[in-house]
Design an enzyme around this catalytic site. Sequence first.
Site, PDB file in Angstrom:
ATOM      1  N   ASN A 189       0.861  -1.180   0.000  1.00 35.70           N
ATOM      2  CA  ASN A 189       0.000   0.000   0.000  1.00 35.70           C
ATOM      3  C   ASN A 189       0.902   1.235   0.000  1.00 35.70           C
ATOM      4  O   ASN A 189       1.430   1.605   1.046  1.00 35.70           O
ATOM      5  CB  ASN A 189      -0.900  -0.038   1.247  1.00 35.70           C
ATOM      6  N   LYS A 191       0.084   4.215  -0.360  1.00 37.69           N
ATOM      7  CA  LYS A 191      -0.608   5.413   0.128  1.00 37.69           C
ATOM      8  C   LYS A 191      -0.355   6.560  -0.865  1.00 37.69           C
ATOM      9  O   LYS A 191      -0.204   6.306  -2.049  1.00 37.69           O
ATOM     10  CB  LYS A 191      -0.179   5.746   1.557  1.00 37.69           C
ATOM     11  N   HIS A 199      -9.556   1.200   5.005  1.00 39.27           N
ATOM     12  CA  HIS A 199      -8.273   1.464   5.665  1.00 39.27           C
ATOM     13  C   HIS A 199      -8.497   2.482   6.794  1.00 39.27           C
ATOM     14  O   HIS A 199      -9.321   3.392   6.661  1.00 39.27           O
ATOM     15  CB  HIS A 199      -7.260   1.999   4.653  1.00 39.27           C
ATOM     16  N   GLU A 215      -6.925   4.994   7.693  1.00 35.29           N
ATOM     17  CA  GLU A 215      -6.761   6.404   7.304  1.00 35.29           C
ATOM     18  C   GLU A 215      -8.016   6.933   6.618  1.00 35.29           C
ATOM     19  O   GLU A 215      -8.355   8.107   6.744  1.00 35.29           O
ATOM     20  CB  GLU A 215      -5.515   6.548   6.408  1.00 35.29           C
ATOM     21  N   GLU A 224      -5.367  -4.600  10.960  1.00 38.00           N
ATOM     22  CA  GLU A 224      -4.368  -3.546  11.118  1.00 38.00           C
ATOM     23  C   GLU A 224      -4.658  -2.744  12.378  1.00 38.00           C
ATOM     24  O   GLU A 224      -5.473  -1.814  12.353  1.00 38.00           O
ATOM     25  CB  GLU A 224      -4.411  -2.600   9.905  1.00 38.00           C
ATOM     26  N   GLY A 261       2.452   2.697  10.702  1.00 37.01           N
ATOM     27  CA  GLY A 261       3.407   3.786  10.493  1.00 37.01           C
ATOM     28  C   GLY A 261       4.117   4.243  11.752  1.00 37.01           C
ATOM     29  O   GLY A 261       4.736   5.298  11.766  1.00 37.01           O
ATOM     30  N   SER A 282       3.464  -1.653  10.399  1.00 35.90           N
ATOM     31  CA  SER A 282       4.923  -1.665  10.563  1.00 35.90           C
ATOM     32  C   SER A 282       5.570  -3.015  10.251  1.00 35.90           C
ATOM     33  O   SER A 282       6.535  -3.412  10.908  1.00 35.90           O
ATOM     34  CB  SER A 282       5.304  -1.192  11.966  1.00 35.90           C
TER      35      SER A 282
HETATM   36  P1  PGA Z   1       2.761   0.616   7.676  1.00 31.29           P
HETATM   37  O1  PGA Z   1       1.284   0.786   7.045  1.00 31.29           O
HETATM   38  O2  PGA Z   1       3.333  -0.663   7.135  1.00 31.29           O
HETATM   39  O3  PGA Z   1       3.514   1.824   7.200  1.00 31.29           O
HETATM   40  O4  PGA Z   1       2.600   0.585   9.147  1.00 31.29           O
HETATM   41  C1  PGA Z   1       0.429  -0.320   6.898  1.00 31.29           C
HETATM   42  C2  PGA Z   1      -0.882   0.130   6.307  1.00 31.29           C
HETATM   43  O5  PGA Z   1      -1.329   1.234   6.632  1.00 31.29           O
HETATM   44  O6  PGA Z   1      -1.502  -0.581   5.488  1.00 31.29           O
END
Ligand code: PGA
Length: 244
Positions: free
Chosen positions: A9, A11, A93, A95, A165, A171, A206
């Site tokens: 992803n 983003k 997601h 976000e 998640e 992140g 992460s």
């Molecule tokens: P990350 O994001 O690996 O940067 O923690 C995962 C995600 O948001 O799908």
Amino acid sequence: MRISLVAANWKMNGNRTFAERFFTDLELESVSADVVVCPPFPYLSLAARAAEEKGSFAVGGQNLSHELDGAFTGEVSAHMLLDCNVRYVIVGHSERRSFYHETSELVAKKFVAAQAVNLIPILCVGETLQERDQGHTLEVVASQLQAVKAVIEEDAWKRSVVAYEPVWAIGTGKTASPEEAQSVHKFIRTQLGDVGSKVQILYGGSVKSANASALFAQADIDGALVGGASLDAREFAGICRAAV
Ligand code: PGA
């Protein structure tokens, strides 16, 4: 036996040069897992061309509209994604849930819109740190799943992917321990009913090549949804190789 799946992803990161270089550098020769790359919309066609040339991964969208078509400025429909040779699409997601106020009911509509054209939705669920600290993890995940269950037949889960998640792990460099993640994955599988054993359940938050193997060793972790570490083709390939 479930085949593992690792999804990138990106983003809202990258540009054309980055995307071209990423696909040139992405080497998946010794990878047995299915691999999906989800770039921002403007690079979907570029990604689909690379996927066709290499034959080693599929392309996914990061979002879609729950509407079919019409006067919805700025939105992208399931058909449009399909038209760009996209096979998967991320829905729900965290976000999108937090920054764009997408409710579980809207996410469920997007799940249905994706499946209506045979796109495979990657449904993200997960709790915030506060919810975890208050002991509400399973309740939150169950209610996010319930919104989708309310609008689909149980069999439809077989044409979907679920990604657990934990919001506090996205992140942040913090991951749930493999055991913590496993216990939620197991719970999710039971929530999916009789077809649960057939559904790929990914962990996200992460994930890096250094921690992937320990996560993938868990019985109910079938792969990963990778954000930050998916912006480096070699690092991402390393995570893909860890999934057996
Ligand atoms: P990350 O994001 O690996 O940067 O923690 C995962 C995600 O948001 O799908």
